[in-house]
Design a protein around this motif. Sequence first.
Motif, PDB file in Angstrom:
ATOM      1  N   ILE A 223       0.842  -1.196   0.000  1.00  0.00           N
ATOM      2  CA  ILE A 223       0.000   0.000   0.000  1.00  0.00           C
ATOM      3  C   ILE A 223       0.878   1.247   0.000  1.00  0.00           C
ATOM      4  N   ARG A 224       0.674   2.097  -0.988  1.00  0.00           N
ATOM      5  CA  ARG A 224       1.398   3.371  -1.044  1.00  0.00           C
ATOM      6  C   ARG A 224       0.564   4.427  -0.315  1.00  0.00           C
ATOM      7  N   LEU A 225       0.969   4.719   0.904  1.00  0.00           N
ATOM      8  CA  LEU A 225       0.201   5.599   1.769  1.00  0.00           C
ATOM      9  C   LEU A 225      -0.062   6.951   1.119  1.00  0.00           C
ATOM     10  N   THR A 226       0.971   7.537   0.531  1.00  0.00           N
ATOM     11  CA  THR A 226       0.834   8.866  -0.069  1.00  0.00           C
ATOM     12  C   THR A 226      -0.174   8.855  -1.209  1.00  0.00           C
ATOM     13  N   GLU A 227      -0.157   7.786  -1.997  1.00  0.00           N
ATOM     14  CA  GLU A 227      -1.089   7.688  -3.122  1.00  0.00           C
ATOM     15  C   GLU A 227      -2.539   7.663  -2.639  1.00  0.00           C
ATOM     16  N   PHE A 228      -2.806   6.847  -1.621  1.00  0.00           N
ATOM     17  CA  PHE A 228      -4.183   6.750  -1.146  1.00  0.00           C
ATOM     18  C   PHE A 228      -4.608   8.014  -0.407  1.00  0.00           C
ATOM     19  N   LYS A 229      -3.677   8.639   0.293  1.00  0.00           N
ATOM     20  CA  LYS A 229      -4.003   9.912   0.925  1.00  0.00           C
ATOM     21  C   LYS A 229      -4.403  10.931  -0.135  1.00  0.00           C
ATOM     22  N   HIS A 230      -3.692  10.931  -1.241  1.00  0.00           N
ATOM     23  CA  HIS A 230      -4.018  11.864  -2.328  1.00  0.00           C
ATOM     24  C   HIS A 230      -5.398  11.555  -2.915  1.00  0.00           C
ATOM     25  N   HIS A 231      -5.722  10.278  -3.087  1.00  0.00           N
ATOM     26  CA  HIS A 231      -7.038   9.915  -3.624  1.00  0.00           C
ATOM     27  C   HIS A 231      -8.159  10.550  -2.792  1.00  0.00           C
ATOM     28  N   PHE A 232      -8.026  10.476  -1.466  1.00  0.00           N
ATOM     29  CA  PHE A 232      -9.076  11.001  -0.591  1.00  0.00           C
ATOM     30  C   PHE A 232      -9.012  12.529  -0.473  1.00  0.00           C
ATOM     31  N   ALA A 233      -7.817  13.067  -0.268  1.00  0.00           N
ATOM     32  CA  ALA A 233      -7.675  14.504  -0.005  1.00  0.00           C
ATOM     33  C   ALA A 233      -7.999  15.353  -1.221  1.00  0.00           C
ATOM     34  N   SER A 234      -7.785  14.798  -2.420  1.00  0.00           N
ATOM     35  CA  SER A 234      -7.941  15.597  -3.646  1.00  0.00           C
ATOM     36  C   SER A 234      -9.313  15.440  -4.288  1.00  0.00           C
ATOM     37  N   LEU A 235     -10.252  14.788  -3.617  1.00  0.00           N
ATOM     38  CA  LEU A 235     -11.589  14.665  -4.186  1.00  0.00           C
ATOM     39  C   LEU A 235     -12.172  16.040  -4.467  1.00  0.00           C
ATOM     40  N   SER A 236     -12.719  16.216  -5.648  1.00  0.00           N
ATOM     41  CA  SER A 236     -13.289  17.504  -6.038  1.00  0.00           C
ATOM     42  C   SER A 236     -14.391  17.913  -5.067  1.00  0.00           C
ATOM     43  N   PRO A 237     -14.409  19.171  -4.619  1.00  0.00           N
ATOM     44  CA  PRO A 237     -15.441  19.596  -3.677  1.00  0.00           C
ATOM     45  C   PRO A 237     -16.848  19.582  -4.255  1.00  0.00           C
ATOM     46  N   ASP A 238     -16.945  19.639  -5.576  1.00  0.00           N
ATOM     47  CA  ASP A 238     -18.275  19.671  -6.193  1.00  0.00           C
ATOM     48  C   ASP A 238     -18.258  18.847  -7.481  1.00  0.00           C
ATOM     49  N   PRO A 239     -18.168  17.519  -7.370  1.00  0.00           N
ATOM     50  CA  PRO A 239     -18.021  16.695  -8.565  1.00  0.00           C
ATOM     51  C   PRO A 239     -19.350  16.469  -9.276  1.00  0.00           C
ATOM     52  N   ASP A 240     -19.283  16.241 -10.586  1.00  0.00           N
ATOM     53  CA  ASP A 240     -20.470  15.738 -11.276  1.00  0.00           C
ATOM     54  C   ASP A 240     -20.425  14.220 -11.218  1.00  0.00           C
ATOM     55  N   GLU A 241     -21.447  13.579 -11.759  1.00  0.00           N
ATOM     56  CA  GLU A 241     -21.555  12.126 -11.644  1.00  0.00           C
ATOM     57  C   GLU A 241     -20.381  11.418 -12.305  1.00  0.00           C
ATOM     58  N   SER A 242     -19.981  11.882 -13.469  1.00  0.00           N
ATOM     59  CA  SER A 242     -18.884  11.250 -14.190  1.00  0.00           C
ATOM     60  C   SER A 242     -17.568  11.399 -13.438  1.00  0.00           C
ATOM     61  N   GLU A 243     -17.339  12.567 -12.876  1.00  0.00           N
ATOM     62  CA  GLU A 243     -16.096  12.831 -12.158  1.00  0.00           C
ATOM     63  C   GLU A 243     -15.984  11.956 -10.911  1.00  0.00           C
ATOM     64  N   PHE A 244     -17.087  11.817 -10.182  1.00  0.00           N
ATOM     65  CA  PHE A 244     -17.027  10.989  -8.987  1.00  0.00           C
ATOM     66  C   PHE A 244     -16.855   9.513  -9.348  1.00  0.00           C
ATOM     67  N   ARG A 245     -17.545   9.065 -10.395  1.00  0.00           N
ATOM     68  CA  ARG A 245     -17.394   7.670 -10.807  1.00  0.00           C
ATOM     69  C   ARG A 245     -15.947   7.364 -11.162  1.00  0.00           C
ATOM     70  N   LYS A 246     -15.306   8.280 -11.893  1.00  0.00           N
ATOM     71  CA  LYS A 246     -13.906   8.067 -12.265  1.00  0.00           C
ATOM     72  C   LYS A 246     -13.017   7.990 -11.026  1.00  0.00           C
ATOM     73  N   ALA A 247     -13.266   8.866 -10.043  1.00  0.00           N
ATOM     74  CA  ALA A 247     -12.467   8.844  -8.813  1.00  0.00           C
ATOM     75  C   ALA A 247     -12.630   7.522  -8.079  1.00  0.00           C
ATOM     76  N   LEU A 248     -13.858   7.014  -8.042  1.00  0.00           N
ATOM     77  CA  LEU A 248     -14.122   5.741  -7.363  1.00  0.00           C
ATOM     78  C   LEU A 248     -13.492   4.581  -8.118  1.00  0.00           C
ATOM     79  N   VAL A 249     -13.566   4.603  -9.431  1.00  0.00           N
ATOM     80  CA  VAL A 249     -12.939   3.562 -10.244  1.00  0.00           C
ATOM     81  C   VAL A 249     -11.424   3.582 -10.049  1.00  0.00           C
ATOM     82  N   ASP A 250     -10.828   4.765 -10.052  1.00  0.00           N
ATOM     83  CA  ASP A 250      -9.375   4.891  -9.916  1.00  0.00           C
ATOM     84  C   ASP A 250      -8.877   4.340  -8.584  1.00  0.00           C
TER      85      ASP A 250
END
Length: 265
Positions: A223-250
């Motif tokens: 597990i790359r701690l920094t990578e997963f921290k970035h996944h959570f910390a960088s979530l867009s504050p106001d995502p559309d459906e496509s943007e959130f789906r991509k973040a979850l898939v990634d």
Amino acid sequence: MDVHVRGGPAEPFLGARDLFSTEHDLDRPVTVRIREDPDERTRVSHGESGHRLTISRQAATSAMARELALHEYAHMHHHEREHPSHTQSTREAIYLALAGRSVERRKLTHCYQIANHMKDVYADDVWMPVVPGDKLVPFLEASLAAAVADRPGEPPSWDRAGSPTRTRRPSEPAARLTPAADPEITAVNAAFALALCERHDLVDEGDRLYDLAHAAAQDATEIRLTEFKHHFASLSPDPDESEFRKALVDVTRAYAVSESGRAAD
């Protein structure tokens, strides 16, 4: 906001209602049901007639009761307003991420937990500007410290925000009735805790939470701690459906699939 509390103390939930309603509102009524079972996990259901929050008496009388109520009201708020994080099918996104791959059951279970972390990020974005998060940092530190100290074979299982559901007492035998917690998801939970605190400027670089997260990462070298921290910390504050789906898939692929493209074993 219309909040009804049954079976226990109303003050934390009504106090949270008063604070929450200074910035937000819920269109549907909320029924809080307090249960005696200390192992009763916090559960929320939604319907056209209202929201239902079920919680243990232990949690309802804890020091974090008000903050927990605020967090759940925030989930209700996102549900009513059809926020992408709360309308996107987790199952659909996970199967899209892992299509054509064979993944261990434990990894698949962890992917659902990671998806819940992403929902929690957006819920905390709602309530944290309303109330200072000073209680949250020591809570996360204590939870993570317990998990790191209880490595396999005696780690606790994790609840929302990394809270251990049970820690063995010194007088108890070492044998477990439940499986040991997986160090890999513990490391991801640590990344989530760090991301949450950084997203809301709750910690400095020298905070103990960083040392604990580093210790958790050492137990899970995949597990790359920094990578997963970035996944959570960088979530867009106001995502559309496509943007959130991509973040979850990634983030699902980052956890469940190895760099070679094969499912992680």
